[in-house]
Design an enzyme around this catalytic site. Structure first.
Site, mmCIF file in Angstrom:
data_model
loop_
_atom_site.group_PDB
_atom_site.id
_atom_site.type_symbol
_atom_site.label_atom_id
_atom_site.label_comp_id
_atom_site.label_asym_id
_atom_site.label_seq_id
_atom_site.Cartn_x
_atom_site.Cartn_y
_atom_site.Cartn_z
ATOM 1 C CB ILE A 39 1.385 -3.562 -2.163
ATOM 2 C CG1 ILE A 39 2.337 -4.649 -2.647
ATOM 3 C CG2 ILE A 39 1.277 -2.440 -3.170
ATOM 4 C CD1 ILE A 39 1.767 -5.436 -3.820
ATOM 5 C CB CYS A 40 -0.359 1.003 0.860
ATOM 6 S SG CYS A 40 -1.802 1.859 1.505
ATOM 7 C CB VAL A 41 -5.153 -2.309 0.288
ATOM 8 C CG1 VAL A 41 -5.667 -1.550 1.509
ATOM 9 C CG2 VAL A 41 -6.310 -2.747 -0.597
#
Lengths: 96, 129, 129
Positions: free
Chosen positions: C77-79
């Site tokens: 998941i892209c931070v």
């Protein structure tokens, strides 16, 4: 390098015109999700069907009651063929 | 990058970004920019193409503080700072929207569709949003 | 063939996340390798473990979690997308003192470098938005 383009929005999105302007001979277009409505109008697709192969996703046609209304020269395919097409063409460009 | 990276993958690919969305209304333009900058940080060959409504990102005198957003026009300058040199703008998209080169943030390379077609064909990977 | 899948769409508000889920299952069933799932922008909502759906609805987040666990998939998941949308794991929760965890632990919260890495290591990158 050949390209599989996927289009997932209905004709009102105007995505097809942009996609069509970047097609080259040997490419293919797969209509998915609301993109399948492109296939009920063969006039809109006649400009590109001579140049590229057209496919449409069976599950999305079925869901929308459009399975019998595929008027275009698009081949109806399922998810297995969706994956196979991604392998057959050198890359995938998604229009959404 | 990743501890999975032990196999012999290429260190460099040619990656083309087609930025096709107007700024602010949706975050596609921002996401596209972030992805391209990340690719540039990891020294990939990046092409950046403004197509369709994406050319609206290049209009000068943007001030997004009026809508509590960051001005995307400023962020676009970072493309060159990150070493992305092949930035091109689709001329038809400008014409269709009555935009002229003088309306834009700076000077950009104007290209036609056949050049963009060639660009995406020779790229290893294309992100289109 | 080695695939990576990028998901930009939240579940339910559009079909794209469900399409990506079916596509991912199919490619695994065909014996292809999945290098990475990457959830970006609104796509991070697919990792929300707090979702509850009506009994006759499909829980897309739960379906991703099950698929990732049973097939041992690498899922990121892209931070930057995640924390602003309240998708946090134990680490991010502690970092920002949030007293809650909203992300499934089957995905890892990490940066865009993981997308670049996936692009380098995959034969095909397929985007769903």
């Amino acid at each position: 390098m050949t390209i599989l383009h996927t289009i997932s929005r209905s004709p009102s999105s105007a995505l097809l015109a942009s996609c069509a302007s970047l097609l080259a001979s040997g490419d293919a277009v797969l209509f998915i999700e609301d993109g399948i409505y492109h296939c009920s109008d063969n006039k809109a697709l006649s400009a590109i069907e001579a140049l590229v192969k057209l496919y449409v996703l069976r599950e999305d046609l079925m869901a929308r009651g459009m399975l019998g209304k595929n008027l275009a020269d698009a081949e109806i395919v399922g998810y297995d063929a969706f994956v196979e097409l991604c392998c057959e063409y050198d890359k995938v460009v998604s229009w959404f | 990058m990743s501890d999975k990276a032990a196999n012999n993958a290429p260190l460099k690919k040619s990656i083309t970004f087609i930025s096709r969305s107007a700024p602010y209304g949706r975050d596609n333009s921002q996401l596209c920019l972030e992805m391209a900058l990340a690719c540039a940080v990891f020294e990939q060959n990046v092409n950046y193409v403004f197509l369709d409504d994406g050319v609206y990102q290049l209009v000068g005198a943007q001030n997004a503080s009026a809508i509590d957003a960051k001005t995307l026009g400023n962020a676009l300058e970072t493309l060159e700072l990150y070493g992305i040199e092949n930035i091109c703008v689709d001329e038809d998209s400008l014409n269709q929207r009555n935009l002229m080169a003088k309306d834009l943030l700076g000077e950009f390379k104007l290209v036609n569709r056949s050049l963009i077609t060639a660009l995406i064909r020779q790229s290893d990977c294309v992100f289109n949003l | 063939m080695k695939f990576s899948i990028v998901i930009y769409a939240a579940p339910y508000s559009s079909e794209a996340a469900a399409t990506a889920l079916r596509f991912t299952k199919t490619l695994l069933d065909q014996g292809h390798e999945l290098y990475r799932l990457f959830f970006f922008g609104d796509g991070v909502h697919n990792a929300n473990r707090l979702s509850v759906v009506a009994q006759d609805d499909k829980n897309i987040q739960q379906a991703w979690d099950e698929l990732i666990k049973t097939r041992g998939l690498d899922s990121v998941i892209c931070v930057s997308s995640a924390i602003k949308r309240g998708i946090v794991d134990e680490t991010e929760s502690q970092r920002y003192e949030l007293n809650a965890v909203s992300a499934y632990d089957s995905s890892e919260i990490s940066g865009l470098g993981q997308l670049v890495d996936a692009t380098l290591h995959s034969d095909r990158v397929v985007n769903f938005g």
